[in-house]
Design a protein around this motif. Structure first.
Motif, PDB file in Angstrom:
ATOM      1  N   MET A  44      -0.256  -6.708   3.398  1.00 61.47           N
ATOM      2  CA  MET A  44       0.178  -5.570   2.581  1.00 61.47           C
ATOM      3  C   MET A  44       0.778  -4.465   3.444  1.00 61.47           C
ATOM      4  O   MET A  44       0.780  -3.299   3.064  1.00 61.47           O
ATOM      5  CB  MET A  44      -0.989  -5.049   1.750  1.00 61.47           C
ATOM      6  CG  MET A  44      -1.495  -6.108   0.782  1.00 61.47           C
ATOM      7  SD  MET A  44      -2.740  -5.498  -0.326  1.00 61.47           S
ATOM      8  CE  MET A  44      -1.682  -4.810  -1.600  1.00 61.47           C
ATOM      9  N   SER A  45       1.293  -4.857   4.612  1.00 57.09           N
ATOM     10  CA  SER A  45       1.925  -3.910   5.511  1.00 57.09           C
ATOM     11  C   SER A  45       3.215  -4.510   6.058  1.00 57.09           C
ATOM     12  O   SER A  45       3.512  -5.682   5.835  1.00 57.09           O
ATOM     13  CB  SER A  45       0.985  -3.583   6.675  1.00 57.09           C
ATOM     14  OG  SER A  45       0.929  -4.674   7.574  1.00 57.09           O
ATOM     15  N   THR A  46       3.931  -3.705   6.799  1.00 57.06           N
ATOM     16  CA  THR A  46       5.153  -4.209   7.438  1.00 57.06           C
ATOM     17  C   THR A  46       4.845  -5.117   8.621  1.00 57.06           C
ATOM     18  O   THR A  46       5.752  -5.741   9.164  1.00 57.06           O
ATOM     19  CB  THR A  46       6.034  -3.040   7.916  1.00 57.06           C
ATOM     20  OG1 THR A  46       5.252  -2.165   8.744  1.00 57.06           O
ATOM     21  CG2 THR A  46       6.608  -2.277   6.738  1.00 57.06           C
ATOM     22  N   LEU A 170       2.722   0.779   4.548  1.00 57.59           N
ATOM     23  CA  LEU A 170       1.832   0.016   3.681  1.00 57.59           C
ATOM     24  C   LEU A 170       2.441  -0.176   2.312  1.00 57.59           C
ATOM     25  O   LEU A 170       3.205   0.667   1.823  1.00 57.59           O
ATOM     26  CB  LEU A 170       0.490   0.742   3.533  1.00 57.59           C
ATOM     27  CG  LEU A 170      -0.315   0.915   4.808  1.00 57.59           C
ATOM     28  CD1 LEU A 170      -1.538   1.781   4.551  1.00 57.59           C
ATOM     29  CD2 LEU A 170      -0.730  -0.438   5.358  1.00 57.59           C
ATOM     30  N   ASP A 171       2.076  -1.273   1.685  1.00 57.50           N
ATOM     31  CA  ASP A 171       2.484  -1.565   0.319  1.00 57.50           C
ATOM     32  C   ASP A 171       1.905  -0.497  -0.614  1.00 57.50           C
ATOM     33  O   ASP A 171       0.760  -0.073  -0.458  1.00 57.50           O
ATOM     34  CB  ASP A 171       1.940  -2.954  -0.045  1.00 57.50           C
ATOM     35  CG  ASP A 171       2.441  -3.442  -1.376  1.00 57.50           C
ATOM     36  OD1 ASP A 171       1.965  -2.915  -2.396  1.00 57.50           O
ATOM     37  OD2 ASP A 171       3.271  -4.363  -1.377  1.00 57.50           O
ATOM     38  N   ASN A 172       2.688  -0.062  -1.580  1.00 59.04           N
ATOM     39  CA  ASN A 172       2.236   0.972  -2.518  1.00 59.04           C
ATOM     40  C   ASN A 172       0.998   0.547  -3.297  1.00 59.04           C
ATOM     41  O   ASN A 172       0.156   1.383  -3.651  1.00 59.04           O
ATOM     42  CB  ASN A 172       3.363   1.359  -3.489  1.00 59.04           C
ATOM     43  CG  ASN A 172       4.398   2.224  -2.823  1.00 59.04           C
ATOM     44  OD1 ASN A 172       4.107   2.926  -1.865  1.00 59.04           O
ATOM     45  ND2 ASN A 172       5.622   2.160  -3.318  1.00 59.04           N
ATOM     46  N   THR A 173       0.861  -0.740  -3.583  1.00 54.00           N
ATOM     47  CA  THR A 173      -0.322  -1.226  -4.296  1.00 54.00           C
ATOM     48  C   THR A 173      -1.579  -0.949  -3.478  1.00 54.00           C
ATOM     49  O   THR A 173      -2.596  -0.510  -4.018  1.00 54.00           O
ATOM     50  CB  THR A 173      -0.198  -2.744  -4.565  1.00 54.00           C
ATOM     51  OG1 THR A 173       1.023  -2.981  -5.262  1.00 54.00           O
ATOM     52  CG2 THR A 173      -1.368  -3.247  -5.375  1.00 54.00           C
ATOM     53  N   LEU A 174      -1.515  -1.190  -2.179  1.00 58.52           N
ATOM     54  CA  LEU A 174      -2.653  -0.910  -1.317  1.00 58.52           C
ATOM     55  C   LEU A 174      -2.974   0.581  -1.308  1.00 58.52           C
ATOM     56  O   LEU A 174      -4.137   0.982  -1.393  1.00 58.52           O
ATOM     57  CB  LEU A 174      -2.392  -1.405   0.104  1.00 58.52           C
ATOM     58  CG  LEU A 174      -3.483  -1.123   1.138  1.00 58.52           C
ATOM     59  CD1 LEU A 174      -4.800  -1.774   0.725  1.00 58.52           C
ATOM     60  CD2 LEU A 174      -3.059  -1.592   2.513  1.00 58.52           C
ATOM     61  N   LEU A 175      -1.961   1.403  -1.238  1.00 51.45           N
ATOM     62  CA  LEU A 175      -2.189   2.847  -1.225  1.00 51.45           C
ATOM     63  C   LEU A 175      -2.838   3.338  -2.521  1.00 51.45           C
ATOM     64  O   LEU A 175      -3.686   4.226  -2.498  1.00 51.45           O
ATOM     65  CB  LEU A 175      -0.874   3.591  -0.981  1.00 51.45           C
ATOM     66  CG  LEU A 175      -0.290   3.431   0.423  1.00 51.45           C
ATOM     67  CD1 LEU A 175       1.084   4.082   0.500  1.00 51.45           C
ATOM     68  CD2 LEU A 175      -1.227   3.997   1.464  1.00 51.45           C
TER      69      LEU A 175
END
Length: 186
Positions: A44-46, A170-175
């Motif tokens: 869920m990250s770059t 980070l992916d917005n879903t994770l945030l």
């Protein structure tokens, strides 16, 4: 003769207890949660783009915590025996003094240690564009990028400043599902 035997036994038990006093106690269920989250955090990250066929996690610990590091590695292996999303999971572990051996990892997981070791590890991960995650959330104030918030629900605890320093997005879903750490305690 018997008195000398008991004296020797007492000295041996005290010395072995002193060695264990420096080891941290890790909750098996919390290690299980980390074993499930660590690979997913990379996805869920770059950082997922760094390798095409595997993800790499480096587990960093003090010598006294070697068993806990082994337990975490075994839990990750049993949770993801075939890897995750067609990616193999490569795991290495090392002691804080040899953190340089983590140079090609996408994530470093930090077991409890001195604040100076944690700070050096956080700086190392930021310099090398890695995600850092610690067992204890108190290390977020030392520059660690993530941990777990153990409240009514278990959620990732994110230090956005550390992610920015590492150059990791980070992916917005994770945030959305995470608790965001702020240095002012709010």
């Amino acid at each position: 003769m018997i008195r000398n035997f008991f004296s020797l036994l007492l000295v041996l038990s005290i010395s072995s207890s002193l060695t264990l006093l420096h080891a941290s106690v890790y909750d098996d269920e919390v290690l299980t949660i980390y074993s499930k989250i660590l690979p997913r955090m990379i996805l869920m990250s770059t950082k997922k783009n760094k390798f095409k066929d595997k993800i790499s996690i480096c587990i960093v610990h003090d010598k006294v915590d070697a068993r806990a590091a082994d337990a975490l590695r075994e839990k990750i292996s049993s949770e993801y025996p075939e890897g995750i999303k067609n990616l193999k999971i490569k795991m290495t572990d090392t002691v804080y003094a040899d953190i340089e051996s983590c140079h090609d990892a996408q994530m470093v997981f930090l077991f409890d240690s001195s604040e100076s070791n944690i700070k050096k590890a956080a700086d190392f991960s930021n310099k090398n564009a890695m995600i850092s995650m610690s067992y204890d959330a108190k290390y977020l104030e030392n520059g660690v990028a993530s941990s777990l918030f153990l409240g009514r629900k278990v959620v990732p605890y994110i230090n956005m400043s550390a992610f920015r320093l590492a150059g990791v997005d980070l992916d917005n879903t994770l945030l959305r599902v995470s608790k965001i750490y702020s240095e002012d305690g709010q």
